[in-house]
Write a protein that holds these residues in place. Structure first.
Motif, PDB file in Angstrom:
ATOM      1  N   LEU A 325      -2.309   6.487  -5.196  1.00 52.90           N
ATOM      2  CA  LEU A 325      -2.656   6.044  -3.848  1.00 52.90           C
ATOM      3  C   LEU A 325      -1.678   6.674  -2.865  1.00 52.90           C
ATOM      4  O   LEU A 325      -0.462   6.632  -3.103  1.00 52.90           O
ATOM      5  CB  LEU A 325      -2.596   4.517  -3.734  1.00 52.90           C
ATOM      6  CG  LEU A 325      -3.949   3.849  -3.919  1.00 52.90           C
ATOM      7  CD1 LEU A 325      -4.196   3.611  -5.393  1.00 52.90           C
ATOM      8  CD2 LEU A 325      -4.037   2.557  -3.153  1.00 52.90           C
ATOM      9  N   THR A 326      -2.200   7.252  -1.797  1.00 52.91           N
ATOM     10  CA  THR A 326      -1.337   7.902  -0.811  1.00 52.91           C
ATOM     11  C   THR A 326      -1.591   7.316   0.570  1.00 52.91           C
ATOM     12  O   THR A 326      -2.666   6.776   0.844  1.00 52.91           O
ATOM     13  CB  THR A 326      -1.576   9.426  -0.771  1.00 52.91           C
ATOM     14  OG1 THR A 326      -2.826   9.678  -0.111  1.00 52.91           O
ATOM     15  CG2 THR A 326      -1.614  10.028  -2.165  1.00 52.91           C
ATOM     16  N   LYS A 333      -1.538   0.157   0.871  1.00 51.10           N
ATOM     17  CA  LYS A 333      -1.560   0.670  -0.507  1.00 51.10           C
ATOM     18  C   LYS A 333      -1.303  -0.444  -1.520  1.00 51.10           C
ATOM     19  O   LYS A 333      -1.956  -0.512  -2.561  1.00 51.10           O
ATOM     20  CB  LYS A 333      -0.501   1.774  -0.683  1.00 51.10           C
ATOM     21  CG  LYS A 333      -0.717   3.007   0.171  1.00 51.10           C
ATOM     22  CD  LYS A 333       0.197   4.147  -0.239  1.00 51.10           C
ATOM     23  CE  LYS A 333       1.671   3.833  -0.070  1.00 51.10           C
ATOM     24  NZ  LYS A 333       2.080   3.628   1.322  1.00 51.10           N
ATOM     25  N   THR A 334      -0.343  -1.326  -1.211  1.00 51.77           N
ATOM     26  CA  THR A 334       0.001  -2.405  -2.144  1.00 51.77           C
ATOM     27  C   THR A 334      -1.190  -3.329  -2.377  1.00 51.77           C
ATOM     28  O   THR A 334      -1.473  -3.727  -3.507  1.00 51.77           O
ATOM     29  CB  THR A 334       1.206  -3.217  -1.618  1.00 51.77           C
ATOM     30  OG1 THR A 334       2.308  -2.325  -1.440  1.00 51.77           O
ATOM     31  CG2 THR A 334       1.605  -4.308  -2.583  1.00 51.77           C
ATOM     32  N   SER A 419      -0.009   4.497  -9.378  1.00 48.82           N
ATOM     33  CA  SER A 419       1.235   4.698  -8.636  1.00 48.82           C
ATOM     34  C   SER A 419       0.916   5.139  -7.211  1.00 48.82           C
ATOM     35  O   SER A 419      -0.250   5.353  -6.856  1.00 48.82           O
ATOM     36  CB  SER A 419       2.117   5.740  -9.328  1.00 48.82           C
ATOM     37  OG  SER A 419       3.415   5.744  -8.735  1.00 48.82           O
ATOM     38  N   THR A 420       1.977   5.277  -6.400  1.00 50.66           N
ATOM     39  CA  THR A 420       1.819   5.741  -5.011  1.00 50.66           C
ATOM     40  C   THR A 420       2.635   7.001  -4.803  1.00 50.66           C
ATOM     41  O   THR A 420       3.627   7.251  -5.496  1.00 50.66           O
ATOM     42  CB  THR A 420       2.275   4.669  -4.000  1.00 50.66           C
ATOM     43  OG1 THR A 420       3.686   4.468  -4.129  1.00 50.66           O
ATOM     44  CG2 THR A 420       1.556   3.354  -4.215  1.00 50.66           C
ATOM     45  N   LEU A 421       2.203   7.783  -3.824  1.00 52.30           N
ATOM     46  CA  LEU A 421       2.864   9.047  -3.492  1.00 52.30           C
ATOM     47  C   LEU A 421       2.765   9.214  -1.987  1.00 52.30           C
ATOM     48  O   LEU A 421       1.730   8.907  -1.394  1.00 52.30           O
ATOM     49  CB  LEU A 421       2.153  10.199  -4.220  1.00 52.30           C
ATOM     50  CG  LEU A 421       2.823  11.559  -4.268  1.00 52.30           C
ATOM     51  CD1 LEU A 421       4.096  11.505  -5.120  1.00 52.30           C
ATOM     52  CD2 LEU A 421       1.858  12.596  -4.857  1.00 52.30           C
ATOM     53  N   HIS A 422       3.817   9.704  -1.350  1.00 53.22           N
ATOM     54  CA  HIS A 422       3.784   9.877   0.107  1.00 53.22           C
ATOM     55  C   HIS A 422       3.250  11.254   0.471  1.00 53.22           C
ATOM     56  O   HIS A 422       3.963  12.249   0.439  1.00 53.22           O
ATOM     57  CB  HIS A 422       5.176   9.662   0.699  1.00 53.22           C
ATOM     58  CG  HIS A 422       5.530   8.219   0.844  1.00 53.22           C
ATOM     59  ND1 HIS A 422       4.912   7.381   1.751  1.00 53.22           N
ATOM     60  CD2 HIS A 422       6.408   7.438   0.183  1.00 53.22           C
ATOM     61  CE1 HIS A 422       5.400   6.158   1.635  1.00 53.22           C
ATOM     62  NE2 HIS A 422       6.314   6.167   0.685  1.00 53.22           N
ATOM     63  N   SER A 428      -3.653  16.550  -0.778  1.00 51.26           N
ATOM     64  CA  SER A 428      -2.255  16.995  -0.767  1.00 51.26           C
ATOM     65  C   SER A 428      -1.442  16.444  -1.927  1.00 51.26           C
ATOM     66  O   SER A 428      -0.345  16.933  -2.190  1.00 51.26           O
ATOM     67  CB  SER A 428      -1.576  16.584   0.548  1.00 51.26           C
ATOM     68  OG  SER A 428      -2.239  17.146   1.645  1.00 51.26           O
ATOM     69  N   ALA A 429      -1.971  15.422  -2.626  1.00 51.76           N
ATOM     70  CA  ALA A 429      -1.238  14.860  -3.769  1.00 51.76           C
ATOM     71  C   ALA A 429      -1.021  15.927  -4.836  1.00 51.76           C
ATOM     72  O   ALA A 429       0.043  15.988  -5.468  1.00 51.76           O
ATOM     73  CB  ALA A 429      -2.012  13.673  -4.347  1.00 51.76           C
ATOM     74  N   VAL A 430      -2.028  16.803  -5.035  1.00 53.10           N
ATOM     75  CA  VAL A 430      -1.910  17.855  -6.054  1.00 53.10           C
ATOM     76  C   VAL A 430      -0.819  18.854  -5.677  1.00 53.10           C
ATOM     77  O   VAL A 430       0.047  19.193  -6.493  1.00 53.10           O
ATOM     78  CB  VAL A 430      -3.268  18.577  -6.241  1.00 53.10           C
ATOM     79  CG1 VAL A 430      -3.105  19.795  -7.149  1.00 53.10           C
ATOM     80  CG2 VAL A 430      -4.299  17.619  -6.822  1.00 53.10           C
TER      81      VAL A 430
END
Length: 578
Positions: A325-326, A333-334, A419-422, A428-430
């Motif tokens: 989740l970004t 997100k939570t 998980s989360t990623l900023h 853009s996560a990739v």
């Protein structure tokens, strides 16, 4: 007004006007009988009709005029005609004076004995009108400030004198301080209750040179709430009260503090995360309100489109894979993660979470607080968790290479990992993982889906109306994004009403962007891959951007164009050039 109307009850009037269904009418009657509360209170408690519609009906049943005090220009001179103590006790407002007759707006029809008492106290004749409790509360707060009742009580305890110096708790706890403690505790309760009434997520209490600023974060925006000027002298006592509630050291005022307060109102339980920071003018307080029960939403309540909801439900049932989740802080997100965990949580699966901090209690999951100071990092905890036979793992955030690698290897070895990623968007996560030096084969074989989200303010359903001022370029963009003719483009806006405190919006809804890694996409992943190339390939396979999903919400009348632009506006690079 005819005699028949006088005998009708509030629920009957609302039923006749289509504001209540027959089933809701029966539920109101049962609640009224079971709890012994008035019908109008039962209707609003059950959220069957708006407060304004309900109180208008209440006014008609008693032959009272209904007014909206927030729309009137009530002067301070008019308000001063009634003692503050009386205003608070009877929850009324003087709104006009005509000769020797005062017009008083009540939130409840006064009883005959109360009317007699008020005539004696005021020494005036008065005319009774009705207004909603929210409207009266808003005017009192605007003119006197939140906590004015507390200051008034404190002045009375001090013989009517002004409060001119700082008031603090006596740490020794002498009996003479019990009245002060009760007064300060009452103010703290008022602050918390007001936050819950406004559905705030955060409370900020900030001391300044000559006053205290109280702000609530409501629907993602900070709103300043007036407080009496004398509140500056109570600030230290308020901070001490909050420290006592959170089990913190009230004598230490030089260092930051973090704690937690458990509170309950009605049937709802809440956790307050307390953060106290020393500043030049005293200690600043930030309280994050975490609802234990209201968090666990059904997937249908999150704001996903039907196809997104079906996909998300399938993702939570997968035996293995990584789901990211970004989005920025405060984008929900939570909430989405916990909704996913609640969906994945059954007797046949073991759930382990690593969080910093643990925000909500999840029944049936093993929740672990990350403590980097003693070496319990996300990566170290995840490594240990794999020996604990989990099926579903939540890693609060992927911050570094080690955590990313552990999460991906866990996703490859029969575990479903959330998980989360900023990053700014789902695609853009990739490229973010590639920048963290992750091997392309690890990404393509473990990452199943990346989801980006934002929270937008929802149009108030009580005052929504068609937006007739859609700019031509906006209309054209919406038409292209939705694949419809420009003349079919629709948008709504809230005009402002009693229910939304004249804001035009109430509550929030999430806008989601899903990026699923299928084989054609996985084959593109390599070092140096450009996000634009990945986005172009994804679009050919049906990917739709956050902005496009936002236009769908606008077309359906859920969010206004202004909210869509606030969260997903595309900045023209030429506009940034000097």
């Amino acid at each position: 007004m005819n005699h028949g109307l006088e005998r009708k009850e509030v629920a009957e009037l609302l039923l006749e006007r289509g504001k209540l269904t027959p089933l809701q009418f029966e539920q109101v009657r049962r609640r009224q009988e079971r709890l012994g509360i008035p019908q109008h209170r039962a209707i609003v408690d059950l959220n069957f009709a708006s407060e304004e519609d309900t109180w208008r009906a209440l006014a008609e049943t008693g032959r009272y005029e209904f007014v909206d005090p927030t729309a009137l220009n009530i002067t301070r001179e008019t308000l001063d005609l009634v003692p503050l103590k009386v205003i608070f006790h009877y929850h009324l407002l003087p709104i006009a004076v005509n000769g020797d007759t005062l017009t008083l707006a009540f939130s409840e029809p006064p009883r005959q004995m109360e009317e007699g008492n008020l005539r004696l106290i005021l020494g005036k004749r008065f005319r009774t009108v009705l207004a909603t409790p929210s409207a009266i509360h808003a005017v009192i707060k605007k003119h006197f400030g939140l906590g004015a009742e507390t200051i008034q009580r404190l002045r009375e305890e001090r013989g009517g004198a002004e409060i001119t110096q700082e008031i603090v708790f006596d740490v020794k706890g002498r009996e003479t301080d019990s009245a002060l403690e009760a007064t300060v505790a009452g103010f703290v309760d008022q602050v918390l209750q007001e936050a819950l009434r406004l559905r705030a997520t955060d409370i900020h209490i900030e001391p300044r040179a000559n006053d205290v600023r109280l702000r609530y974060r409501v629907d993602g925006i900070l709103e300043t709430v007036p407080v009496p000027p004398d509140m500056r002298h109570l600030h230290a006592a308020v901070v001490s009260r909050l420290k006592i509630m959170a089990g913190l050291n009230i004598a230490e005022k030089r260092l930051p503090h973090d704690g937690r307060i458990a509170m309950k109102t009605g049937n709802e339980e809440y956790d307050l995360r307390v953060s106290i920071m020393p500043t030049k003018h005293g200690e600043a307080v930030c309280l994050r309100i975490l609802g234990r029960q209201s968090l666990f939403l059904d997937l249908g309540q999150l704001g996903m489109e039907p196809n997104q909801e079906a996909l998300f439900s399938n993702l939570t049932a997968l035996p293995q894979g990584l789901i990211l989740l970004t989005g920025p802080t405060g984008s929900g997100k939570t909430t989405t993660l916990y909704a996913a965990l609640a969906q994945a949580n059954d007797e046949g699966r073991k759930l382990i979470t690593f969080e910093d901090p643990i925000e909500y209690q999840l029944e049936g999951a093993v929740q672990i607080q990350v403590r980097e100071s003693i070496g319990l990092t996300f990566a170290a905890g995840l490594r240990s968790a794999l020996r604990h036979d989990p099926d579903v793992i939540l890693v609060g955030e992927i911050r570094d290479f080690e955590t990313a690698e552990m999460a991906m290897r866990a996703a490859q070895t029969g575990h479903l990992v959330f998980s989360t990623l900023h990053t700014n968007d789902s695609v853009s996560a990739v490229t973010r993982l590639l920048e963290m030096k992750m091997e392309p084969y690890l990404i393509s074989s473990s990452l199943v889906c990346s989801i980006s989200q934002r929270l937008a303010r929802r149009i108030c359903r009580h005052c929504a109306q068609e937006d007739t001022n859609i700019a031509p370029d906006t209309r054209q963009e919406m038409a292209e994004a939705l694949g419809i003719p420009p003349e079919e483009v629709r948008a709504s806006v809230g005009r402002g009403c009693i229910e939304c405190n004249q804001k035009g919006h109430r509550g929030r809804i999430a806008v989601y962007e899903f990026f699923v890694l299928n084989e054609p996409i996985a084959d593109l992943i390599r070092p140096g891959l450009k996000t634009s190339d990945l986005r172009e390939a994804a679009r050919k396979l049906g990917w739709r951007s956050l902005r496009e999903m936002g236009w769908l919400k606008v077309q359906r009348g859920l969010i206004p164009i202004s909210e869509q632009e606030r969260w997903t506006r595309i900045v023209d690079p030429e506009a940034l050039q000097l």
